[in-house]
Design a protein around this motif. Structure first.
Motif, PDB file in Angstrom:
ATOM      1  N   THR A   1      -3.504   3.065  17.957  1.00 18.39           N
ATOM      2  CA  THR A   1      -4.742   2.736  18.661  1.00 18.39           C
ATOM      3  C   THR A   1      -5.901   3.575  18.127  1.00 18.39           C
ATOM      4  OG1 THR A   1      -3.503   2.121  20.646  1.00 18.39           O
ATOM      5  CG2 THR A   1      -5.831   2.583  20.928  1.00 18.39           C
ATOM      6  N   ALA A   2      -5.677   4.862  17.929  1.00 18.29           N
ATOM      7  CA  ALA A   2      -6.727   5.744  17.394  1.00 18.29           C
ATOM      8  C   ALA A   2      -7.113   5.331  15.977  1.00 18.29           C
ATOM      9  CB  ALA A   2      -6.262   7.193  17.426  1.00 18.29           C
ATOM     10  N   SER A   3      -6.137   4.878  15.191  1.00 16.23           N
ATOM     11  CA  SER A   3      -6.427   4.492  13.804  1.00 16.23           C
ATOM     12  C   SER A   3      -7.247   3.210  13.715  1.00 16.23           C
ATOM     13  CB  SER A   3      -5.125   4.326  13.012  1.00 16.23           C
ATOM     14  OG  SER A   3      -4.459   3.119  13.339  1.00 16.23           O
ATOM     15  N   MET A   4      -7.253   2.426  14.765  1.00 17.89           N
ATOM     16  CA  MET A   4      -7.964   1.141  14.775  1.00 17.89           C
ATOM     17  C   MET A   4      -9.185   1.182  15.702  1.00 17.89           C
ATOM     18  SD  MET A   4      -6.479  -1.075  12.820  1.00 17.89           S
ATOM     19  CE  MET A   4      -5.653  -0.125  11.585  1.00 17.89           C
TER      20      MET A   4
ATOM     21  N   ARG B   1      -5.741   2.644   8.321  1.00 21.47           N
ATOM     22  CA  ARG B   1      -4.711   3.079   9.264  1.00 21.47           C
ATOM     23  C   ARG B   1      -3.894   4.207   8.646  1.00 21.47           C
ATOM     24  NH1 ARG B   1       0.578   2.865   9.846  1.00 21.47           N
ATOM     25  NH2 ARG B   1       1.454   2.809  11.916  1.00 21.47           N
ATOM     26  N   ASN B   2      -3.512   4.048   7.382  1.00 23.26           N
ATOM     27  CA  ASN B   2      -2.679   5.047   6.726  1.00 23.26           C
ATOM     28  C   ASN B   2      -3.398   6.384   6.557  1.00 23.26           C
ATOM     29  OD1 ASN B   2      -0.732   3.119   6.657  1.00 23.26           O
ATOM     30  ND2 ASN B   2      -0.647   2.915   4.438  1.00 23.26           N
ATOM     31  N   ALA B   3      -4.704   6.350   6.352  1.00 31.94           N
ATOM     32  CA  ALA B   3      -5.467   7.595   6.253  1.00 31.94           C
ATOM     33  C   ALA B   3      -5.369   8.363   7.572  1.00 31.94           C
ATOM     34  CB  ALA B   3      -6.924   7.300   5.898  1.00 31.94           C
TER      35      ALA B   3
ATOM     36  N   VAL C   1       0.870  -1.169   0.000  1.00 35.23           N
ATOM     37  CA  VAL C   1       0.000   0.000   0.000  1.00 35.23           C
ATOM     38  C   VAL C   1       0.911   1.224   0.000  1.00 35.23           C
ATOM     39  CG1 VAL C   1      -1.708   1.332   1.297  1.00 35.23           C
ATOM     40  CG2 VAL C   1      -1.860  -1.175   1.235  1.00 35.23           C
ATOM     41  N   VAL C   2       0.684   2.140  -0.933  1.00 38.72           N
ATOM     42  CA  VAL C   2       1.464   3.376  -1.010  1.00 38.72           C
ATOM     43  C   VAL C   2       0.548   4.543  -0.654  1.00 38.72           C
ATOM     44  CG1 VAL C   2       2.763   4.924  -2.524  1.00 38.72           C
ATOM     45  CG2 VAL C   2       3.034   2.431  -2.746  1.00 38.72           C
ATOM     46  N   THR C   3       1.048   5.412   0.240  1.00 47.63           N
ATOM     47  CA  THR C   3       0.291   6.573   0.686  1.00 47.63           C
ATOM     48  C   THR C   3       1.182   7.803   0.585  1.00 47.63           C
ATOM     49  OG1 THR C   3      -0.843   5.141   2.287  1.00 47.63           O
ATOM     50  CG2 THR C   3      -1.065   7.528   2.609  1.00 47.63           C
ATOM     51  N   ARG C   4       0.699   8.828  -0.071  1.00 53.68           N
ATOM     52  CA  ARG C   4       1.447  10.090  -0.172  1.00 53.68           C
ATOM     53  C   ARG C   4       0.985  11.005   0.963  1.00 53.68           C
ATOM     54  NH1 ARG C   4       4.723   9.326  -4.113  1.00 53.68           N
ATOM     55  NH2 ARG C   4       4.049   8.322  -6.025  1.00 53.68           N
ATOM     56  N   ILE C   5       1.970  11.583   1.669  1.00 57.32           N
ATOM     57  CA  ILE C   5       1.676  12.406   2.835  1.00 57.32           C
ATOM     58  C   ILE C   5       2.435  13.726   2.728  1.00 57.32           C
ATOM     59  CG2 ILE C   5       1.796  12.530   5.364  1.00 57.32           C
ATOM     60  CD1 ILE C   5       1.667   9.455   5.385  1.00 57.32           C
TER      61      ILE C   5
ATOM     62  N   LEU D   1      -7.752  -2.550   5.875  1.00 62.06           N
ATOM     63  CA  LEU D   1      -7.360  -2.160   7.228  1.00 62.06           C
ATOM     64  C   LEU D   1      -6.109  -1.277   7.200  1.00 62.06           C
ATOM     65  CD1 LEU D   1      -8.428  -2.833  10.108  1.00 62.06           C
ATOM     66  CD2 LEU D   1      -6.667  -4.605  10.209  1.00 62.06           C
ATOM     67  N   ILE D   2      -5.132  -1.639   6.378  1.00 60.40           N
ATOM     68  CA  ILE D   2      -3.898  -0.850   6.271  1.00 60.40           C
ATOM     69  C   ILE D   2      -4.188   0.512   5.644  1.00 60.40           C
ATOM     70  CG2 ILE D   2      -1.586  -0.726   5.224  1.00 60.40           C
ATOM     71  CD1 ILE D   2      -1.834  -2.707   7.609  1.00 60.40           C
TER      72      ILE D   2
END
Length: 152
Positions: free
Chosen positions: A28-31, A140-142, A6-10, A136-137
């Motif tokens: 924890t917040a992301s899940m 989390r990445n968002a 998974v590639v995420t640009r930030i 799920l990943i």
């Protein structure tokens, strides 16, 4: 075994994204949707090489625990977490943070996992996990992205 990326640009520098990605509280917040919480090991803040954390969550209506360890740590370029004990026969998650040339980060996750239970596990991978885990990943990445961009 399943492998995916998974590639995420930030829009935040690699060091900041690296640090946020190792933060137990951010994870924890992301899940939150799965009720994931820390029940052992590092319980708050940023993890370091060799440290472990034990998560408890509910996925597919089933409660589970997973202990993972940081097995590689090379700031701000990459780190790896691997399952020590938990629901998978194998779980390997490499996180890479590369400058995007515009002051931001190209975050790349490489995940390899194998479900337990031999043929039944392979069936579970095919029927559900191969779609669920990338989702799920990405979720989390968002959260990592919004946290890093807000902190910038």
């Amino acid at each position: 075994m399943t492998r995916f990326e998974v590639v995420t640009r930030i829009a935040a520098p690699p060091q900041l994204v690296f640090d946020i990605s190792l933060d137990v509280d951010v994870h924890t917040a992301s899940m939150a949707d799965s009720g994931e919480r820390v029940v052992g090991g590092v319980t708050a803040g940023r993890m370091a090489l060799g440290e472990t954390v034990t998560w408890q969550a509910r996925h597919f209506g089933v409660p589970w625990r997973m202990t993972s360890r940081i097995t590689a740590h090379d700031p701000p370029g990459h780190f790896v977490d691997e399952q020590v004990s938990g629901p998978f026969r194998r779980w390997y998650h490499a996180h890479y943070f590369e400058p995007d040339g515009e002051g931001g980060t190209r975050m790349r996750d490489v995940i390899e996992f194998t479900a337990p239970l031999g043929p039944l596990g392979r069936l579970a991978e095919w029927l559900a996990l191969n779609r669920y885990m990338p989702h799920l990943i990405r979720s989390r990445n968002a959260h990592v992205k919004s946290t890093a961009e807000a902190a910038r």
